[in-house]
Scaffold this motif. Structure first.
Motif, short mmCIF file in Angstrom:
data_model
loop_
_atom_site.label_atom_id
_atom_site.label_comp_id
_atom_site.label_asym_id
_atom_site.label_seq_id
_atom_site.Cartn_x
_atom_site.Cartn_y
_atom_site.Cartn_z
N VAL A 1 1.01 -1.27 0.10
CA VAL A 1 -0.35 0.44 -0.11
C VAL A 1 0.98 1.38 -0.12
N SER A 2 2.26 1.40 0.56
CA SER A 2 3.03 2.44 0.91
C SER A 2 2.95 2.52 -0.45
N ILE A 3 3.93 1.93 -1.30
CA ILE A 3 4.40 2.37 -2.38
C ILE A 3 4.03 2.40 -3.81
N LEU A 4 2.54 1.98 -3.83
CA LEU A 4 0.99 1.93 -4.00
C LEU A 4 1.26 3.34 -3.92
N TYR A 5 0.63 4.04 -2.73
CA TYR A 5 0.50 5.15 -2.43
C TYR A 5 1.80 7.07 -3.50
N LEU A 6 2.77 5.75 -2.86
CA LEU A 6 3.62 7.10 -3.14
C LEU A 6 4.16 6.69 -5.00
N LEU A 7 4.21 6.18 -5.16
CA LEU A 7 3.95 5.63 -7.22
C LEU A 7 2.43 6.04 -7.64
N GLY A 8 1.50 6.02 -6.78
CA GLY A 8 0.45 6.12 -7.94
C GLY A 8 0.58 7.46 -8.09
N GLY A 9 1.16 8.67 -6.44
CA GLY A 9 0.69 9.84 -6.31
C GLY A 9 1.55 10.83 -7.14
N LEU A 10 2.43 9.88 -7.46
CA LEU A 10 4.04 10.89 -8.56
C LEU A 10 3.81 10.59 -9.35
N LEU A 11 2.93 9.53 -9.91
CA LEU A 11 2.45 9.37 -11.74
C LEU A 11 1.59 9.98 -11.98
N PHE A 12 0.45 10.46 -10.87
CA PHE A 12 -1.11 10.85 -11.38
C PHE A 12 -0.93 12.47 -11.49
N GLY A 13 0.45 12.47 -10.62
CA GLY A 13 0.77 14.28 -10.54
C GLY A 13 1.29 14.81 -11.52
N ILE A 14 2.65 13.76 -12.10
CA ILE A 14 3.03 14.18 -13.09
C ILE A 14 2.06 13.96 -14.55
N ALA A 15 1.40 13.09 -14.45
CA ALA A 15 0.43 12.85 -15.55
C ALA A 15 -0.58 14.28 -15.57
N THR A 16 -1.09 14.64 -14.52
CA THR A 16 -2.65 15.34 -14.35
C THR A 16 -1.46 17.40 -15.01
N LEU A 17 -0.18 17.22 -14.56
CA LEU A 17 1.00 18.10 -15.07
C LEU A 17 1.06 18.44 -16.37
N ARG A 18 1.05 17.29 -17.24
CA ARG A 18 1.17 17.32 -17.97
C ARG A 18 0.24 17.56 -19.00
N ALA A 19 -1.37 16.59 -19.12
CA ALA A 19 -1.88 16.67 -18.93
C ALA A 19 -3.15 18.32 -19.78
N ARG A 20 -2.48 19.10 -18.45
CA ARG A 20 -2.80 20.74 -18.43
C ARG A 20 -4.40 20.65 -18.61
N VAL A 21 -5.01 20.14 -17.94
CA VAL A 21 -6.94 19.91 -17.83
C VAL A 21 -6.65 20.73 -16.80
N LEU A 22 -6.83 19.96 -15.78
CA LEU A 22 -6.11 20.56 -14.30
C LEU A 22 -5.23 21.25 -13.57
N PRO A 23 -5.37 22.09 -12.49
CA PRO A 23 -4.99 23.02 -12.01
C PRO A 23 -3.20 22.33 -12.14
N ARG A 24 -2.38 22.94 -12.54
CA ARG A 24 -0.42 22.67 -12.08
C ARG A 24 -0.48 22.22 -11.00
N TRP A 25 -0.89 23.83 -10.10
CA TRP A 25 -0.01 23.70 -8.67
C TRP A 25 -0.31 21.93 -8.02
N PRO A 26 -2.21 22.23 -7.61
CA PRO A 26 -1.89 20.85 -6.94
C PRO A 26 -1.73 19.88 -7.33
N ALA A 27 -0.95 19.79 -9.09
CA ALA A 27 -0.80 18.71 -9.58
C ALA A 27 0.37 17.85 -9.37
N GLY A 28 1.74 19.64 -9.29
CA GLY A 28 3.27 19.65 -8.86
C GLY A 28 2.90 18.85 -7.54
N LEU A 29 2.16 19.53 -6.52
CA LEU A 29 2.08 19.04 -5.26
C LEU A 29 1.97 18.06 -4.95
N LEU A 30 0.86 17.39 -5.64
CA LEU A 30 0.87 16.10 -5.20
C LEU A 30 1.71 15.24 -5.88
#
Length: 214
Positions: A138-167
């Motif tokens: 669970v801890s590994i999934l939490y780390l990797l999932g948040g990292l990848l989802f945050g980066i993907a959201t940053l790149r997608a430019r659909v939702l705000p970039r600041w919270p995506a980067g923070l995630l």
């Protein structure tokens, strides 16, 4: 009221917002993970709320991904799946804390104390089978999932970039929490919680004419 895909996605943002706020608020007030806490009033209130929080995260993260599914690509899909499995497994652990541990606290206190100690690696020699390994996953999934989802959201430019980067940053720094005293390790979850709440608010407050979905 007509139910449409955009309206469902929008309301899933509210689920992410509420779950994120709960996740942030409970960290400084959560009772210690010891058997003596299980029979307290605070435990009886906080752990059921945590169970609801986990379910809301499953809804909210799904909506966040659905809103940017075309733009997030394979990286977004990977992050989404990791986070969903993470919170699905976490729901089971929290459900046990809320509804299974209290009845066992008086009849099997050693087992309950060992179960609660999984989160910080002190199971008291109790044989818990595969549970410690699953919690580690669970801890590994939490780390990797948040990292990848945050980066993907940053790149997608659909939702705000600041919270995506923070995630992304907060998830990546999660292992550093192990360097903190156990009593304050929970506070390291607050940035992730606020990032997901922020993304949820952005999705929930989004104007219909700014949406790509029909």
């Amino acid at each position: 009221m007509k139910i449409t895909a955009p309206s469902l996605i929008r309301w899933s943002g509210l689920a992410a917002l509420v779950a994120g706020l709960i996740f942030a608020v409970i960290q400084p007030i959560h009772p210690p993970d010891v058997v003596a806490s299980v029979t307290t009033g605070a435990w009886a209130i906080i752990t059921p709320v945590k169970t609801v929080m986990c379910l809301l995260f499953l809804i909210g993260i799904t909506g966040l991904y659905a809103r940017q599914v075309n733009e997030a690509g394979w990286l977004g899909l990977a992050g989404f799946l990791l986070l969903i499995v993470c919170w699905w497994l976490q729901t089971a652990f929290v459900f046990a804390e809320a509804f299974i541990a209290p009845p066992l606290a008086t009849t099997a206190p050693g087992f309950v104390d060992g179960y609660l100690g999984i989160s910080y690696g002190h199971t008291g020699g109790i044989d818990l089978g595969a549970l410690p390994a699953i919690y580690g996953l669970v801890s590994i999934l939490y780390l990797l999932g948040g990292l990848l989802f945050g980066i993907a959201t940053l790149r997608a430019r659909v939702l705000p970039r600041w919270p995506a980067g923070l995630l992304a940053v907060a998830a990546a720094l999660t292992p550093a929490a192990a360097l903190l005293p156990h009593a304050i390790q929970r506070l390291a979850a607050i940035p992730v919680a606020l990032a997901l709440a922020w993304l949820g608010y952005a999705l929930w407050s989004e104007r219909p004419q700014h949406r790509d979905l029909a």
